[in-house]
Scaffold this motif. Sequence first.
Motif, short mmCIF file in Angstrom:
data_model
loop_
_atom_site.label_atom_id
_atom_site.label_comp_id
_atom_site.label_asym_id
_atom_site.label_seq_id
_atom_site.Cartn_x
_atom_site.Cartn_y
_atom_site.Cartn_z
N LYS A 129 74.18 -34.44 -52.87
CA LYS A 129 73.24 -35.38 -52.26
C LYS A 129 73.99 -36.50 -51.53
O LYS A 129 73.63 -36.87 -50.42
N TYR A 174 67.19 -33.15 -49.68
CA TYR A 174 67.30 -32.65 -51.04
C TYR A 174 68.60 -31.89 -51.23
O TYR A 174 69.08 -31.23 -50.31
N SER A 175 69.11 -31.98 -52.43
CA SER A 175 70.30 -31.23 -52.83
C SER A 175 69.94 -30.36 -54.03
O SER A 175 69.06 -30.70 -54.82
N GLU A 195 71.54 -30.21 -56.52
CA GLU A 195 71.95 -30.95 -57.71
C GLU A 195 70.75 -31.24 -58.61
O GLU A 195 70.88 -31.31 -59.83
N SER A 196 69.57 -31.40 -58.01
CA SER A 196 68.36 -31.72 -58.78
C SER A 196 67.97 -30.60 -59.74
O SER A 196 67.46 -30.87 -60.83
N VAL A 197 68.16 -29.36 -59.34
CA VAL A 197 67.77 -28.23 -60.18
C VAL A 197 68.97 -27.49 -60.78
O VAL A 197 68.79 -26.61 -61.60
N LYS A 198 70.16 -27.84 -60.31
CA LYS A 198 71.40 -27.25 -60.81
C LYS A 198 71.45 -25.73 -60.62
O LYS A 198 72.01 -25.00 -61.45
N THR A 235 65.24 -23.62 -56.37
CA THR A 235 65.67 -24.66 -55.42
C THR A 235 64.59 -24.92 -54.38
O THR A 235 64.26 -26.07 -54.09
N HIS A 250 61.37 -26.45 -56.06
CA HIS A 250 61.51 -27.87 -56.37
C HIS A 250 61.13 -28.72 -55.15
O HIS A 250 60.36 -29.68 -55.27
N VAL A 251 61.65 -28.36 -54.00
CA VAL A 251 61.33 -29.12 -52.78
C VAL A 251 59.84 -29.02 -52.46
O VAL A 251 59.21 -30.02 -52.11
N GLU A 286 57.98 -31.33 -54.75
CA GLU A 286 58.21 -32.73 -54.37
C GLU A 286 57.43 -33.10 -53.11
O GLU A 286 56.97 -34.23 -52.97
#
Length: 111
Positions: free
Chosen positions: A9, A29-30, A32-35, A43, A46-47, A50
């Motif tokens: 990010k 978004y990266s 990294e949020s969901v690993k 991935t 998640h976006v 959001e």
Amino acid sequence: MVALTNGGKETLEKQMNSSGLNIYFDAAYSVESVKKFKPHPETYQHVLREENCLPKNAMLIAAHAWDIMGAKKIGMQTAFLQRQGKYLYPNAEKPTLTIKSLIELHLKLES
């Protein structure tokens, strides 16, 4: 319009700011949020959560076949940006659109 990267990010924010592209995006978004790296479904999901957006109402624009494949798998529309040396997988589901530039994408979506 939002950006999603497999990179970090902090790096994404620096790149967006230094390139001046940040003014064209509502969010960045990266993974990294969901690993989990793209093309893992979580991935993209998640976006979409959001952004409060259904997959069928979203379009991923990418020059990477694996990214197109991942987004198609969860029901997103896709646009493959043909860049030199980038190709689609021959046996994968075809993207919604294939384009050579973002201007071409704009014209196709407008019509």
